[in-house]
Design a protein around this motif. Structure first.
Motif, PDB file in Angstrom:
ATOM      1  N   SER A   1       0.837  -1.196   0.000  1.00  0.00           N
ATOM      2  CA  SER A   1       0.000   0.000   0.000  1.00  0.00           C
ATOM      3  C   SER A   1       0.877   1.254   0.000  1.00  0.00           C
ATOM      4  O   SER A   1       2.004   1.260   0.490  1.00  0.00           O
ATOM      5  N   LEU A   2       0.329   2.302  -0.563  1.00  0.00           N
ATOM      6  CA  LEU A   2       1.005   3.598  -0.623  1.00  0.00           C
ATOM      7  C   LEU A   2       0.405   4.481   0.459  1.00  0.00           C
ATOM      8  O   LEU A   2      -0.793   4.786   0.430  1.00  0.00           O
ATOM      9  N   VAL A   3       1.224   4.894   1.444  1.00  0.00           N
ATOM     10  CA  VAL A   3       0.747   5.643   2.605  1.00  0.00           C
ATOM     11  C   VAL A   3       1.218   7.088   2.496  1.00  0.00           C
ATOM     12  O   VAL A   3       2.380   7.348   2.191  1.00  0.00           O
ATOM     13  N   PHE A   4       0.304   8.036   2.751  1.00  0.00           N
ATOM     14  CA  PHE A   4       0.626   9.455   2.760  1.00  0.00           C
ATOM     15  C   PHE A   4       0.566   9.935   4.197  1.00  0.00           C
ATOM     16  O   PHE A   4      -0.483   9.863   4.838  1.00  0.00           O
ATOM     17  N   SER A   5       1.689  10.445   4.722  1.00  0.00           N
ATOM     18  CA  SER A   5       1.753  10.813   6.133  1.00  0.00           C
ATOM     19  C   SER A   5       0.859  12.014   6.461  1.00  0.00           C
ATOM     20  O   SER A   5       0.246  12.060   7.517  1.00  0.00           O
ATOM     21  N   LYS A   6       0.778  12.997   5.578  1.00  0.00           N
ATOM     22  CA  LYS A   6      -0.055  14.165   5.826  1.00  0.00           C
ATOM     23  C   LYS A   6      -1.403  14.065   5.132  1.00  0.00           C
ATOM     24  O   LYS A   6      -2.271  14.903   5.347  1.00  0.00           O
ATOM     25  N   GLY A   7      -1.587  13.089   4.270  1.00  0.00           N
ATOM     26  CA  GLY A   7      -2.841  12.929   3.549  1.00  0.00           C
ATOM     27  C   GLY A   7      -2.910  13.839   2.338  1.00  0.00           C
ATOM     28  O   GLY A   7      -2.236  14.861   2.264  1.00  0.00           O
ATOM     29  N   ILE A   8      -3.734  13.449   1.364  1.00  0.00           N
ATOM     30  CA  ILE A   8      -3.941  14.234   0.155  1.00  0.00           C
ATOM     31  C   ILE A   8      -5.397  14.684   0.150  1.00  0.00           C
ATOM     32  O   ILE A   8      -6.301  13.863   0.237  1.00  0.00           O
ATOM     33  N   GLU A   9      -5.609  15.990   0.055  1.00  0.00           N
ATOM     34  CA  GLU A   9      -6.965  16.518   0.061  1.00  0.00           C
ATOM     35  C   GLU A   9      -7.664  16.200  -1.258  1.00  0.00           C
ATOM     36  O   GLU A   9      -7.082  16.344  -2.327  1.00  0.00           O
ATOM     37  N   ILE A  10      -8.913  15.802  -1.158  1.00  0.00           N
ATOM     38  CA  ILE A  10      -9.681  15.459  -2.360  1.00  0.00           C
ATOM     39  C   ILE A  10      -9.953  16.709  -3.192  1.00  0.00           C
ATOM     40  O   ILE A  10      -9.909  16.666  -4.418  1.00  0.00           O
ATOM     41  N   ARG A  11     -10.187  17.838  -2.545  1.00  0.00           N
ATOM     42  CA  ARG A  11     -10.442  19.052  -3.317  1.00  0.00           C
ATOM     43  C   ARG A  11      -9.204  19.492  -4.086  1.00  0.00           C
ATOM     44  O   ARG A  11      -9.306  20.042  -5.171  1.00  0.00           O
ATOM     45  N   GLN A  12      -8.008  19.223  -3.562  1.00  0.00           N
ATOM     46  CA  GLN A  12      -6.785  19.546  -4.294  1.00  0.00           C
ATOM     47  C   GLN A  12      -6.642  18.640  -5.518  1.00  0.00           C
ATOM     48  O   GLN A  12      -6.195  19.088  -6.567  1.00  0.00           O
ATOM     49  N   ILE A  13      -7.050  17.395  -5.395  1.00  0.00           N
ATOM     50  CA  ILE A  13      -7.019  16.480  -6.536  1.00  0.00           C
ATOM     51  C   ILE A  13      -7.965  16.973  -7.621  1.00  0.00           C
ATOM     52  O   ILE A  13      -7.610  17.000  -8.805  1.00  0.00           O
ATOM     53  N   VAL A  14      -9.169  17.388  -7.237  1.00  0.00           N
ATOM     54  CA  VAL A  14     -10.156  17.859  -8.217  1.00  0.00           C
ATOM     55  C   VAL A  14      -9.669  19.124  -8.917  1.00  0.00           C
ATOM     56  O   VAL A  14      -9.752  19.240 -10.147  1.00  0.00           O
ATOM     57  N   VAL A  15      -9.133  20.075  -8.145  1.00  0.00           N
ATOM     58  CA  VAL A  15      -8.651  21.325  -8.742  1.00  0.00           C
ATOM     59  C   VAL A  15      -7.470  21.065  -9.669  1.00  0.00           C
ATOM     60  O   VAL A  15      -7.373  21.643 -10.750  1.00  0.00           O
ATOM     61  N   SER A  16      -6.562  20.162  -9.289  1.00  0.00           N
ATOM     62  CA  SER A  16      -5.413  19.863 -10.150  1.00  0.00           C
ATOM     63  C   SER A  16      -5.850  19.167 -11.436  1.00  0.00           C
ATOM     64  O   SER A  16      -5.273  19.409 -12.501  1.00  0.00           O
ATOM     65  N   ILE A  17      -6.877  18.333 -11.383  1.00  0.00           N
ATOM     66  CA  ILE A  17      -7.393  17.704 -12.602  1.00  0.00           C
ATOM     67  C   ILE A  17      -8.014  18.752 -13.519  1.00  0.00           C
ATOM     68  O   ILE A  17      -7.840  18.704 -14.747  1.00  0.00           O
ATOM     69  N   LEU A  18      -8.711  19.726 -12.948  1.00  0.00           N
ATOM     70  CA  LEU A  18      -9.281  20.806 -13.763  1.00  0.00           C
ATOM     71  C   LEU A  18      -8.187  21.647 -14.419  1.00  0.00           C
ATOM     72  O   LEU A  18      -8.290  22.012 -15.598  1.00  0.00           O
ATOM     73  N   ILE A  19      -7.127  21.949 -13.683  1.00  0.00           N
ATOM     74  CA  ILE A  19      -6.020  22.726 -14.240  1.00  0.00           C
ATOM     75  C   ILE A  19      -5.304  21.913 -15.313  1.00  0.00           C
ATOM     76  O   ILE A  19      -4.926  22.444 -16.371  1.00  0.00           O
ATOM     77  N   PHE A  20      -5.118  20.609 -15.067  1.00  0.00           N
ATOM     78  CA  PHE A  20      -4.501  19.748 -16.078  1.00  0.00           C
ATOM     79  C   PHE A  20      -5.345  19.719 -17.349  1.00  0.00           C
ATOM     80  O   PHE A  20      -4.812  19.767 -18.458  1.00  0.00           O
ATOM     81  N   GLY A  21      -6.666  19.648 -17.203  1.00  0.00           N
ATOM     82  CA  GLY A  21      -7.547  19.670 -18.376  1.00  0.00           C
ATOM     83  C   GLY A  21      -7.429  20.970 -19.144  1.00  0.00           C
ATOM     84  O   GLY A  21      -7.448  20.981 -20.380  1.00  0.00           O
ATOM     85  N   PHE A  22      -7.292  22.095 -18.417  1.00  0.00           N
ATOM     86  CA  PHE A  22      -7.103  23.385 -19.079  1.00  0.00           C
ATOM     87  C   PHE A  22      -5.784  23.407 -19.847  1.00  0.00           C
ATOM     88  O   PHE A  22      -5.729  23.881 -20.983  1.00  0.00           O
ATOM     89  N   PHE A  23      -4.704  22.907 -19.235  1.00  0.00           N
ATOM     90  CA  PHE A  23      -3.415  22.830 -19.933  1.00  0.00           C
ATOM     91  C   PHE A  23      -3.486  21.890 -21.128  1.00  0.00           C
ATOM     92  O   PHE A  23      -2.862  22.134 -22.155  1.00  0.00           O
ATOM     93  N   PHE A  24      -4.236  20.807 -20.974  1.00  0.00           N
ATOM     94  CA  PHE A  24      -4.336  19.820 -22.049  1.00  0.00           C
ATOM     95  C   PHE A  24      -5.066  20.389 -23.271  1.00  0.00           C
ATOM     96  O   PHE A  24      -4.790  19.989 -24.393  1.00  0.00           O
ATOM     97  N   LEU A  25      -5.988  21.310 -23.048  1.00  0.00           N
ATOM     98  CA  LEU A  25      -6.678  21.957 -24.176  1.00  0.00           C
ATOM     99  C   LEU A  25      -5.712  22.747 -25.056  1.00  0.00           C
ATOM    100  O   LEU A  25      -5.874  22.787 -26.275  1.00  0.00           O
ATOM    101  N   PHE A  26      -4.706  23.346 -24.430  1.00  0.00           N
ATOM    102  CA  PHE A  26      -3.745  24.168 -25.157  1.00  0.00           C
ATOM    103  C   PHE A  26      -2.395  23.468 -25.310  1.00  0.00           C
ATOM    104  O   PHE A  26      -1.360  24.119 -25.399  1.00  0.00           O
ATOM    105  N   ARG A  27      -2.399  22.145 -25.360  1.00  0.00           N
ATOM    106  CA  ARG A  27      -1.150  21.397 -25.407  1.00  0.00           C
ATOM    107  C   ARG A  27      -0.357  21.636 -26.684  1.00  0.00           C
ATOM    108  O   ARG A  27       0.860  21.556 -26.677  1.00  0.00           O
ATOM    109  N   GLY A  28      -1.018  21.950 -27.792  1.00  0.00           N
ATOM    110  CA  GLY A  28      -0.303  22.194 -29.040  1.00  0.00           C
ATOM    111  C   GLY A  28       0.623  23.388 -28.935  1.00  0.00           C
ATOM    112  O   GLY A  28       1.812  23.313 -29.276  1.00  0.00           O
ATOM    113  N   SER A  29       0.107  24.486 -28.449  1.00  0.00           N
ATOM    114  CA  SER A  29       0.945  25.683 -28.316  1.00  0.00           C
ATOM    115  C   SER A  29       1.932  25.568 -27.159  1.00  0.00           C
ATOM    116  O   SER A  29       3.043  26.100 -27.230  1.00  0.00           O
TER     117      SER A  29
END
Length: 129
Positions: free
Chosen positions: A27-55
């Motif tokens: 198992s992969l253990v995180f000592s401080k934990g990973i917030e779910i809202r941070q995961i959601v926001v990072s996926i949204l930012i990644f999707g925004f970057f992915f839209l402009f991946r060509g440039s």
């Protein structure tokens, strides 16, 4: 009776976190934990970057692309989730803002909606004696 009741306020004050992924020794253990809202926001930012991946890929060298698409959204999401907007967490701020947008056309008095034609009448005041 009131002292025996459990208060869920303590529970909802803190964000939801993922502490461990998997079971057993692998198992992969995180000592401080990973917030779910941070995961959601990072996926949204990644999707925004992915839209402009060509440039973006034309500007960045190949060696920095992995860091740009993996690390940068995570770091930006961490900064956004830790910031306070009007003294509120990010999710609470947007929930309140959208609630205001959809209910701002209604007026309330003593927790009851006021009849709209009543609001449009001109008001007159009697002289105080």
């Amino acid at each position: 009776m009131r002292s025996e009741a459990y208060s869920y306020r303590k529970f909802f004050k803190y964000p939801l976190k993922i502490w461990k992924i998997g079971k057993g020794e692998k198992s992969l253990v995180f000592s401080k934990g990973i917030e779910i809202r941070q995961i959601v926001v990072s996926i949204l930012i990644f999707g925004f970057f992915f839209l402009f991946r060509g440039s973006i890929n034309q500007v960045l060298p190949t060696t920095f692309q992995l860091a740009f698409y993996a690390v940068l959204p995570w770091m930006i999401a961490g900064v956004i989730c830790r910031s306070k907007l009007d003294g509120k967490r990010l999710d609470r701020f947007f929930i309140g803002y959208f609630r205001y947008l959809f209910t701002k056309r209604f007026c309330y008095s003593s927790h009851r909606p006021v009849y709209q034609p009543q609001m449009k009448k001109s008001q007159s005041y009697e002289r105080f004696q």
